[in-house]
Design a protein around this motif. Structure first.
Motif, mmCIF file in Angstrom:
data_model
loop_
_atom_site.group_PDB
_atom_site.id
_atom_site.type_symbol
_atom_site.label_atom_id
_atom_site.label_comp_id
_atom_site.label_asym_id
_atom_site.label_seq_id
_atom_site.Cartn_x
_atom_site.Cartn_y
_atom_site.Cartn_z
ATOM 1 N N LEU A 270 5.959 0.311 1.885
ATOM 2 C CA LEU A 270 6.588 -0.390 3.000
ATOM 3 C C LEU A 270 5.727 -0.342 4.260
ATOM 4 O O LEU A 270 5.653 -1.311 5.014
ATOM 5 C CB LEU A 270 7.961 0.228 3.284
ATOM 6 C CG LEU A 270 9.027 0.015 2.207
ATOM 7 C CD1 LEU A 270 10.270 0.830 2.532
ATOM 8 C CD2 LEU A 270 9.376 -1.459 2.074
ATOM 9 N N VAL A 271 5.064 0.784 4.488
ATOM 10 C CA VAL A 271 4.270 0.965 5.705
ATOM 11 C C VAL A 271 2.922 0.252 5.608
ATOM 12 O O VAL A 271 2.471 -0.397 6.563
ATOM 13 C CB VAL A 271 4.071 2.466 5.997
ATOM 14 C CG1 VAL A 271 3.049 2.668 7.117
ATOM 15 C CG2 VAL A 271 5.390 3.115 6.364
ATOM 16 N N LEU A 272 2.261 0.339 4.454
ATOM 17 C CA LEU A 272 0.880 -0.130 4.342
ATOM 18 C C LEU A 272 0.741 -1.596 3.951
ATOM 19 O O LEU A 272 -0.264 -2.230 4.279
ATOM 20 C CB LEU A 272 0.127 0.735 3.325
ATOM 21 C CG LEU A 272 -0.088 2.197 3.707
ATOM 22 C CD1 LEU A 272 -0.813 2.934 2.592
ATOM 23 C CD2 LEU A 272 -0.868 2.309 5.009
ATOM 24 N N THR A 273 1.721 -2.158 3.238
ATOM 25 C CA THR A 273 1.555 -3.521 2.729
ATOM 26 C C THR A 273 1.415 -4.561 3.843
ATOM 27 O O THR A 273 0.500 -5.391 3.796
ATOM 28 C CB THR A 273 2.710 -3.894 1.791
ATOM 29 O OG1 THR A 273 2.692 -3.015 0.662
ATOM 30 C CG2 THR A 273 2.561 -5.328 1.298
ATOM 31 N N PRO A 274 2.288 -4.602 4.862
ATOM 32 C CA PRO A 274 2.130 -5.648 5.895
ATOM 33 C C PRO A 274 0.777 -5.626 6.595
ATOM 34 O O PRO A 274 0.109 -6.671 6.683
ATOM 35 C CB PRO A 274 3.299 -5.366 6.850
ATOM 36 C CG PRO A 274 4.318 -4.674 6.010
ATOM 37 C CD PRO A 274 3.527 -3.819 5.069
ATOM 38 N N PRO A 275 0.305 -4.467 7.116
ATOM 39 C CA PRO A 275 -1.002 -4.516 7.797
ATOM 40 C C PRO A 275 -2.153 -4.826 6.848
ATOM 41 O O PRO A 275 -3.102 -5.522 7.238
ATOM 42 C CB PRO A 275 -1.142 -3.113 8.407
ATOM 43 C CG PRO A 275 -0.224 -2.249 7.621
ATOM 44 C CD PRO A 275 0.917 -3.118 7.235
ATOM 45 N N MET A 276 -2.091 -4.338 5.611
ATOM 46 C CA MET A 276 -3.172 -4.641 4.672
ATOM 47 C C MET A 276 -3.178 -6.120 4.299
ATOM 48 O O MET A 276 -4.243 -6.730 4.126
ATOM 49 C CB MET A 276 -3.050 -3.778 3.420
ATOM 50 C CG MET A 276 -3.399 -2.312 3.632
ATOM 51 S SD MET A 276 -3.470 -1.367 2.102
ATOM 52 C CE MET A 276 -4.899 -2.146 1.303
ATOM 53 N N THR A 277 -1.991 -6.723 4.181
ATOM 54 C CA THR A 277 -1.918 -8.157 3.884
ATOM 55 C C THR A 277 -2.494 -8.970 5.026
ATOM 56 O O THR A 277 -3.252 -9.930 4.804
ATOM 57 C CB THR A 277 -0.460 -8.568 3.619
ATOM 58 O OG1 THR A 277 0.057 -7.808 2.520
ATOM 59 C CG2 THR A 277 -0.372 -10.046 3.283
ATOM 60 N N ARG A 278 -2.149 -8.602 6.257
ATOM 61 C CA ARG A 278 -2.716 -9.322 7.408
ATOM 62 C C ARG A 278 -4.226 -9.157 7.468
ATOM 63 O O ARG A 278 -4.956 -10.094 7.806
ATOM 64 C CB ARG A 278 -2.075 -8.817 8.710
ATOM 65 C CG ARG A 278 -0.636 -9.254 8.911
ATOM 66 C CD ARG A 278 -0.192 -9.005 10.345
ATOM 67 N NE ARG A 278 -0.215 -7.591 10.673
ATOM 68 C CZ ARG A 278 0.816 -6.768 10.509
ATOM 69 N NH1 ARG A 278 1.952 -7.216 10.001
ATOM 70 N NH2 ARG A 278 0.715 -5.498 10.855
ATOM 71 N N MET A 279 -4.711 -7.974 7.129
ATOM 72 C CA MET A 279 -6.140 -7.718 7.181
ATOM 73 C C MET A 279 -6.891 -8.522 6.124
ATOM 74 O O MET A 279 -7.975 -9.064 6.375
ATOM 75 C CB MET A 279 -6.413 -6.230 6.968
ATOM 76 C CG MET A 279 -7.900 -5.861 6.988
ATOM 77 S SD MET A 279 -8.174 -4.114 6.658
ATOM 78 C CE MET A 279 -7.742 -4.026 4.919
ATOM 79 N N LEU A 280 -6.304 -8.658 4.915
ATOM 80 C CA LEU A 280 -7.011 -9.286 3.808
ATOM 81 C C LEU A 280 -6.776 -10.785 3.717
ATOM 82 O O LEU A 280 -7.643 -11.526 3.249
ATOM 83 C CB LEU A 280 -6.606 -8.624 2.493
ATOM 84 C CG LEU A 280 -7.005 -7.149 2.349
ATOM 85 C CD1 LEU A 280 -6.423 -6.564 1.078
ATOM 86 C CD2 LEU A 280 -8.516 -7.001 2.366
#
Length: 419
Positions: A270-280
């Motif tokens: 829940l914590v890591l998926t949104p920022p990693m998706t925006r980054m990639l």
């Protein structure tokens, strides 16, 4: 979902209201996928259930048979999706899933449990080809498709982790059989939702894309290599569900310990998926990095995480290992989502997803070997096998990259020939 260019329609131009309604259908199906995985106690706790009654070797055999059924089930689901339609595939396969969960509650002997394991495998994630096909059917923009496919994988990862967290405590307080009945109820609910939400199969028209057979799908070299990498990556990712119960049972840890580790994984997802998706992915139409590079990085992280887990003996250690797996899961889901959103032709999305999902099924076969390795060579041998598998997946990304470049070049030349 905003895009930077006008979406190209799949068949006929669709009004904005129709497009919004289509996207709503997709997001409801993704939410339903999360719920069916969150309630997937029969699938996720099968190994723990059998290990507690018949030992780790029996559990490894059951999980291997489960994996065989999983492979067959993906092929059947992909075929039904592309030939009979998304609604028919979801209704039939989810109904069979519910019956299999009920059968698990009355099975007692090891022989019967092994048969039920195959039936459960046949229904494992059989909704995924239909939901992936719905994404490509209802969303025209390639960027929005990639995000939706990524969201589908994210929902499944969250669902698995929630299932482990809830199920670990429910098993401790109420036993396994009420959980399996709850799993059956969730599957029935998904079947009823699909029956109401999705349209039936439309008659084929001359202007529609011709039917694509599995033989033609498997002739795609890019799909073959991405399946190889997926097997290697999923051996490590699936280890959180199949290998960890064997290790934790050997440590004498209760189901609540497994639930705690899965909750740690859920929080990290829940914590890591949104920022990693925006980054990639960002807000554009394509990945900011090569999908192959993202896939290779994810596979390497998954290998390191599950290798670390093999040496743990405490609830805290296993929880840290499950958290360390998450960046690899996110990278894998984004890379596969981007591939499906662009590479799968109309009329074959179900089969493309079925092949990739079958890779996960193949990855569920090693538990019997892991159980034997644990009993003979101990945890170092288990860690070496899992990390070695991840390294093979990273190495397979090189021919995958070459195959995708050749396919892209061939499509470009074909397009120039039509101009």
């Amino acid at each position: 979902m905003a895009t930077t260019d006008a979406p190209a329609p799949l068949t006929l131009p669709r009004p904005a209201a129709h497009a919004r309604a289509s996207r709503s259908v997709v997001w409801v199906l993704i939410a339903a996928s999360l719920l069916v995985k969150a309630g997937g106690f029969a699938w996720d706790f099968l190994g723990y259930y059998i290990a507690s009654a018949h030992g780790t070797t029996a559990a490894g055999a059951a999980m291997s048979l489960f994996g065989i059924g999983w492979c067959l089930g993906q092929a059947v689901s992909g075929h039904l999706t592309d030939r009979a339609g998304q609604r028919t595939a979801l209704v039939l396969m989810m109904t069979f899933a519910a019956l299999s969960c009920v059968a698990l509650t009355v099975a007692d002997s090891l022989t019967t449990l092994l048969i039920v394991s195959v039936c459960l495998g046949l229904t494992m994630e059989t909704y995924r080809p239909a939901v992936s096909a719905a994404i490509n059917t209802h969303i025209a923009s390639s960027g929005a498709r990639a995000r939706a496919q990524t969201a589908l994988y994210w929902s499944i990862n969250v669902g698995i982790a929630v299932c482990g967290g809830l199920g670990g405590y429910a098993a401790h307080h109420y036993g396994y059989r009420p959980m399996f009945l709850a799993n059956a109820a969730v599957c029935v609910a998904f079947a009823l939702l699909a029956l109401r939400l999705l349209a039936g199969r439309r008659p084929a028209h001359d202007d529609q894309a011709p039917a694509v057979a599995f033989r033609q799908v498997l002739a795609d070299p890019g799909l073959r290599w991405i399946a190889v990498v997926s097997v290697a990556a999923m051996v490590c990712a699936w280890g959180m569900v199949s290998v960890l119960p064997l290790l934790m049972t050997a440590d004498g840890l209760p189901p609540t310990a497994y639930g705690t580790a899965m909750i740690a994984n859920t929080v990290a997802v829940l914590v890591l998926t949104p920022p990693m998706t925006r980054m990639l992915i960002g807000h554009g139409e394509t990945l900011r990095f090569s999908p192959v590079v993202v896939l290779a990085a994810g596979t390497a992280v998954l290998g390191a995480g599950i290798g670390f887990a093999a040496y743990q003996h405490t609830t805290l250690g296993y929880s840290i290992a499950c958290t360390a797996l998450v960046p690899g899961e996110v990278c894998y889901s984004i890379a596969i989502g981007a591939y499906l959103s662009t590479a799968a032709p109309d009329g074959a999305v179900g089969r493309y997803q079925a092949v990739i999902s079958a890779s996960s099924a193949v990855a569920s076969l090693p538990p019997l070997g892991i159980a034997v390795a644990l009993n003979t060579g101990g945890r170092p041998l288990v860690a070496d096998l899992l990390v070695g598998c991840a390294l093979l997946g990273v190495a397979a990304c090189l021919p995958l990259s070459r195959a995708l470049r050749r396919t892209a070049g061939a499509r470009h030349r074909s397009t120039e020939g039509l101009l």
